[in-house]
Scaffold this motif. Structure first.
Motif, PDB file in Angstrom:
ATOM      1  N   GLY A  36       3.025  96.170  -8.543  1.00 53.40           N
ATOM      2  CA  GLY A  36       2.823  95.223  -7.458  1.00 53.40           C
ATOM      3  C   GLY A  36       1.737  95.751  -6.544  1.00 53.40           C
ATOM      4  O   GLY A  36       1.392  96.936  -6.604  1.00 53.40           O
ATOM      5  N   PRO A  37       1.212  94.880  -5.683  1.00 51.69           N
ATOM      6  CA  PRO A  37       0.098  95.275  -4.823  1.00 51.69           C
ATOM      7  C   PRO A  37       0.490  96.324  -3.790  1.00 51.69           C
ATOM      8  O   PRO A  37       1.667  96.520  -3.504  1.00 51.69           O
ATOM      9  CB  PRO A  37      -0.302  93.969  -4.138  1.00 51.69           C
ATOM     10  CG  PRO A  37       0.884  93.081  -4.226  1.00 51.69           C
ATOM     11  CD  PRO A  37       1.609  93.476  -5.470  1.00 51.69           C
ATOM     12  N   SER A  38      -0.486  96.995  -3.245  1.00 52.04           N
ATOM     13  CA  SER A  38      -0.254  97.996  -2.208  1.00 52.04           C
ATOM     14  C   SER A  38       0.548  97.389  -1.058  1.00 52.04           C
ATOM     15  O   SER A  38       0.283  96.268  -0.644  1.00 52.04           O
ATOM     16  CB  SER A  38      -1.611  98.508  -1.717  1.00 52.04           C
ATOM     17  OG  SER A  38      -1.406  99.578  -0.843  1.00 52.04           O
ATOM     18  N   GLY A  39       1.541  98.108  -0.580  1.00 50.90           N
ATOM     19  CA  GLY A  39       2.331  97.648   0.551  1.00 50.90           C
ATOM     20  C   GLY A  39       3.525  96.781   0.187  1.00 50.90           C
ATOM     21  O   GLY A  39       4.263  96.344   1.069  1.00 50.90           O
ATOM     22  N   THR A 198      15.982 109.290 -18.141  1.00 53.49           N
ATOM     23  CA  THR A 198      15.680 107.951 -17.648  1.00 53.49           C
ATOM     24  C   THR A 198      14.477 108.116 -16.726  1.00 53.49           C
ATOM     25  O   THR A 198      14.485 108.996 -15.863  1.00 53.49           O
ATOM     26  CB  THR A 198      16.883 107.395 -16.852  1.00 53.49           C
ATOM     27  OG1 THR A 198      18.020 107.376 -17.713  1.00 53.49           O
ATOM     28  CG2 THR A 198      16.593 106.005 -16.309  1.00 53.49           C
ATOM     29  N   ILE A 199      13.445 107.304 -16.930  1.00 54.32           N
ATOM     30  CA  ILE A 199      12.216 107.506 -16.160  1.00 54.32           C
ATOM     31  C   ILE A 199      11.853 106.233 -15.395  1.00 54.32           C
ATOM     32  O   ILE A 199      11.784 105.144 -15.979  1.00 54.32           O
ATOM     33  CB  ILE A 199      11.059 107.931 -17.080  1.00 54.32           C
ATOM     34  CG1 ILE A 199      11.449 109.238 -17.799  1.00 54.32           C
ATOM     35  CG2 ILE A 199       9.767 108.122 -16.297  1.00 54.32           C
ATOM     36  CD1 ILE A 199      10.393 109.794 -18.706  1.00 54.32           C
ATOM     37  N   VAL A 200      11.668 106.384 -14.104  1.00 56.81           N
ATOM     38  CA  VAL A 200      11.301 105.263 -13.250  1.00 56.81           C
ATOM     39  C   VAL A 200       9.904 105.544 -12.695  1.00 56.81           C
ATOM     40  O   VAL A 200       9.693 106.550 -12.021  1.00 56.81           O
ATOM     41  CB  VAL A 200      12.303 105.091 -12.084  1.00 56.81           C
ATOM     42  CG1 VAL A 200      11.979 103.846 -11.273  1.00 56.81           C
ATOM     43  CG2 VAL A 200      13.737 105.029 -12.612  1.00 56.81           C
ATOM     44  N   ILE A 201       8.977 104.649 -13.005  1.00 58.19           N
ATOM     45  CA  ILE A 201       7.576 104.879 -12.625  1.00 58.19           C
ATOM     46  C   ILE A 201       7.098 103.783 -11.681  1.00 58.19           C
ATOM     47  O   ILE A 201       7.364 102.602 -11.902  1.00 58.19           O
ATOM     48  CB  ILE A 201       6.672 104.846 -13.871  1.00 58.19           C
ATOM     49  CG1 ILE A 201       7.119 105.892 -14.877  1.00 58.19           C
ATOM     50  CG2 ILE A 201       5.212 105.087 -13.495  1.00 58.19           C
ATOM     51  CD1 ILE A 201       6.264 105.924 -16.113  1.00 58.19           C
ATOM     52  N   VAL A 202       6.403 104.189 -10.660  1.00 56.01           N
ATOM     53  CA  VAL A 202       5.686 103.242  -9.813  1.00 56.01           C
ATOM     54  C   VAL A 202       4.214 103.341 -10.181  1.00 56.01           C
ATOM     55  O   VAL A 202       3.663 104.436 -10.293  1.00 56.01           O
ATOM     56  CB  VAL A 202       5.894 103.594  -8.326  1.00 56.01           C
ATOM     57  CG1 VAL A 202       4.780 103.055  -7.471  1.00 56.01           C
ATOM     58  CG2 VAL A 202       7.238 103.091  -7.849  1.00 56.01           C
ATOM     59  N   THR A 203       3.602 102.210 -10.435  1.00 59.22           N
ATOM     60  CA  THR A 203       2.182 102.225 -10.780  1.00 59.22           C
ATOM     61  C   THR A 203       1.536 100.927 -10.286  1.00 59.22           C
ATOM     62  O   THR A 203       2.204  99.915 -10.142  1.00 59.22           O
ATOM     63  CB  THR A 203       1.985 102.393 -12.303  1.00 59.22           C
ATOM     64  OG1 THR A 203       0.597 102.329 -12.609  1.00 59.22           O
ATOM     65  CG2 THR A 203       2.711 101.325 -13.105  1.00 59.22           C
ATOM     66  N   HIS A 204       0.235 100.993 -10.010  1.00 61.38           N
ATOM     67  CA  HIS A 204      -0.442  99.744  -9.682  1.00 61.38           C
ATOM     68  C   HIS A 204      -1.131  99.210 -10.941  1.00 61.38           C
ATOM     69  O   HIS A 204      -1.779  98.175 -10.912  1.00 61.38           O
ATOM     70  CB  HIS A 204      -1.458  99.968  -8.559  1.00 61.38           C
ATOM     71  CG  HIS A 204      -2.507 100.954  -8.941  1.00 61.38           C
ATOM     72  ND1 HIS A 204      -2.406 102.285  -8.629  1.00 61.38           N
ATOM     73  CD2 HIS A 204      -3.631 100.810  -9.666  1.00 61.38           C
ATOM     74  CE1 HIS A 204      -3.436 102.929  -9.151  1.00 61.38           C
ATOM     75  NE2 HIS A 204      -4.191 102.058  -9.788  1.00 61.38           N
ATOM     76  N   SER A 205      -0.969  99.952 -12.065  1.00 63.47           N
ATOM     77  CA  SER A 205      -1.710  99.605 -13.271  1.00 63.47           C
ATOM     78  C   SER A 205      -0.831  98.911 -14.309  1.00 63.47           C
ATOM     79  O   SER A 205       0.073  99.507 -14.881  1.00 63.47           O
ATOM     80  CB  SER A 205      -2.312 100.883 -13.874  1.00 63.47           C
ATOM     81  OG  SER A 205      -2.678 100.676 -15.216  1.00 63.47           O
TER      82      SER A 205
END
Ligand code: ADP
Ligand code: ADP
Length: 237
Positions: A36-39, A198-205
């Protein structure tokens, strides 16, 4: 049963709600990406999974966040124990300004996971192997970690998280400070690691989410708008 079961989770900073009423199960041994977008609240969301937001005084978390059936915000257990079970890797590699060995040995020492030096050595070696770093560093375990390349530093941070035998690893934009070759190595590592964690990743890509994750979740202005199997999202109908 799911690894995490979230029900009606909201997170506020003062009067501003950054995460709005999220309900979601995170499955055992899945790689799930949040994009998701920044913020839009990705980092805020990730950080409530191991109570990393606790240090922000105005931050309030409501709802149920169950880890293996136990509400982590109601638990009497120490947050230090929680953070060993739910490890974290940050956007910018942040090894301690200590030796490669000491970076990995630090957690196991604190948590009393090794009684003898030989046991500690074994944990350090296994963790570095799992992070795909052993062959590169085995002859210079005493070297200062901050002298390594950025990609090596990030894999060291992954080894440091692995060393305390976590069940879940949270990753906040783990590749956005890395060059393409280092990114590819970390992504390959993430795919291998899903057998054990279990892997939780935050990405903008979106591309990264497509490459590494089983499911992808979309945030928009604090709302979880969609969660889908990654192969459904990224395959043309
Ligand atoms: P990112 O977009 O990569 O998450 P940010 O620049 O938004 O990075 O945030 C960097 C740091 O600043 C984080 O620790 C975040 O909690 C903090 N932060 C972001 N927004 C605010 C804000 N409005 N007030 C105070 N701190 C903030
Ligand atoms: P993302 O990771 O998607 O960029 P964040 O979780 O960093 O989003 O931010 C979500 C919202 O929460 C933003 O409006 C941001 O300004 C706000 N926020 C983040 N950290 C803080 C903070 N420490 N104090 C106040 N507001 C914050």
């Amino acid at each position: 049963s799911p690894k995490f079961k979230l029900r009606n989770v909201s997170v506020s900073y003062g009067n501003d709600r950054a995460i709005k009423d999220i309900s979601l199960d995170i499955r055992r041994n899945e790689v799930i990406s949040f994009i998701g977008p920044s913020g839009c609240g990705k980092t805020t969301f990730l950080r409530c999974l191991n109570r990393m937001n606790d240090s922000i005084e105005i931050c309030r978390v409501t709802g149920k966040l169950m880890l293996d059936g136990e509400d982590i915000y109601q638990s009497k257990k120490d947050v230090v124990e929680l953070r060993a079970r739910v490890g974290m890797v940050f956007q910018k590699p942040n090894p301690f300004p200590k030796s490669i060995y000491d970076n990995v040995a630090y957690g196991p020492k604190i948590h009393g996971l090794a009684n003898r030096k030989s046991e500690l050595d074994e944990i350090v070696e296994n963790s570095l192997r799992k992070a795909g770093l052993w062959d590169e560093v085995k002859d210079r375990l005493d070297a200062v970690a901050t002298g390594m390349s950025g990609g090596q530093q990030q894999r060291l941070c992954i080894a440091r998280a692995i060393a305390v035998s976590p069940e879940v690893i949270l990753m906040d934009e783990p590749c956005s400070a890395l060059d393409p070759i280092a990114t590819a190595k970390v992504e390959e590592l993430i795919s291998e690691m899903s057998e054990s964690y279990t892997i939780v990743i935050v990405t903008h890509s979106m591309q990264q989410a497509a490459r590494v994750s089983h499911r992808t979740a979309y945030f928009h202005m604090g709302h979880l708008v969609e969660v889908n199997e990654t192969n459904k999202v990224f395959t043309a109908p």
